[in-house]
Design an enzyme around this catalytic site. Structure first.
Site, short mmCIF file in Angstrom:
data_model
loop_
_atom_site.label_atom_id
_atom_site.label_comp_id
_atom_site.label_asym_id
_atom_site.label_seq_id
_atom_site.Cartn_x
_atom_site.Cartn_y
_atom_site.Cartn_z
N ASP A 10 -7.36 1.36 -11.21
CA ASP A 10 -6.47 0.55 -10.17
C ASP A 10 -5.16 -0.67 -11.12
O ASP A 10 -5.46 -0.17 -12.42
CB ASP A 10 -7.41 -1.29 -9.86
CG ASP A 10 -5.90 -1.71 -8.67
OD1 ASP A 10 -6.30 -1.12 -8.28
OD2 ASP A 10 -6.12 -2.91 -9.42
MG MG Z 1 -5.79 -4.83 -8.10
#
Ligand code: MG
Length: 229
Positions: A10
């Protein structure tokens, strides 16, 4: 950790300090709206509205094209301001797009890990903002590919995001792939459903609210630099 052949990471609050990016962009916005409403009220309302709208994105009831102006429409409605949501939406995008702040240890993590295995960034976000920030950042040379929800047409935890990453990586055994991220509802749940190992970045030591435990839990990505090499 040595068994992995691909890392899906991410971007925000995992590698990138998005809080800093957002604060810097908000500072400019606050200046432009100064006098209209107390600064603390503006910041608090924006965070409340923005948090709720990104949950709608995860649920698939909001898309990031619409989100740009919609969060300011809701903000100005809530505060009784008559500004143009479209104008402020686009202005805010341009401010966010320049924020390349990294979390501590993130650059070293990307450098050491990418020497051995590819890292692909898988991010829910606005394409212009994410691509601009990632391309200009110090970790860009270490990133194999960038998968952005707005370009895929679906957001984590949707499997299409993981399909896109696997397509970019080439043939890959799911047992050799690790998803790293700070969000239980998008990164960790998405990885679990896809059948890959997960590593939850949990700096505040929050309780896990998912039915299953992530494969690993860490306070910061810096903890992984040693274990991966
Ligand atoms: Mg994040």
């Amino acid at each position: 950790m040595g068994k992995y052949e691909l890392i899906l990471a991410d971007a925000d609050e995992t590698i990138f300090d998005f809080a800093m990016t957002e604060r810097t962009a908000m500072d400019r916005l606050v200046q432009e709206l100064s006098g209209d409403v107390p600064e603390e009220v503006l910041r608090a309302e924006y965070h409340r509205i923005n948090g709720a709208i990104w949950k709608e994105v995860e649920l698939g009831t909001m898309d990031t094209r619409r989100l740009r102006a919609e969060r300011f429409r809701r903000l100005f409605d809530a505060l009784g301001l008559g500004h143009s949501p479209d104008d402020f939406g686009e202005r805010f995008i341009s401010y966010l797009s320049t924020g390349t702040f990294l979390l501590e240890g993130a650059e070293e993590f990307c450098r050491t890990v990418s020497a051995r295995i590819p890292i692909i960034i898988v991010t829910n976000g606005i394409a212009d903002v994410q691509r601009s920030r990632i391309e200009r950042s110090a970790v860009r040379p270490y990133i194999r590919d960038i998968i952005i929800s707005e370009e895929v047409g679906a957001s984590k935890p949707d499997a299409r995001m993981f399909d896109a990453a696997f397509a970019a990586a080439g043939r890959m055994d799911r047992s050799r792939v690790l998803m790293i991220g700070d969000s239980l509802s998008s990164d960790i749940l998405g990885g679990m459903r896809y059948g890959i190992d997960t590593c939850w970045v949990n700096p505040r030591g929050l309780p896990n609210t998912l039915p299953d435990a992530p494969t690993y839990q860490i306070k910061s990505i810096a903890e992984l630099s040693d274990g991966m090499t």
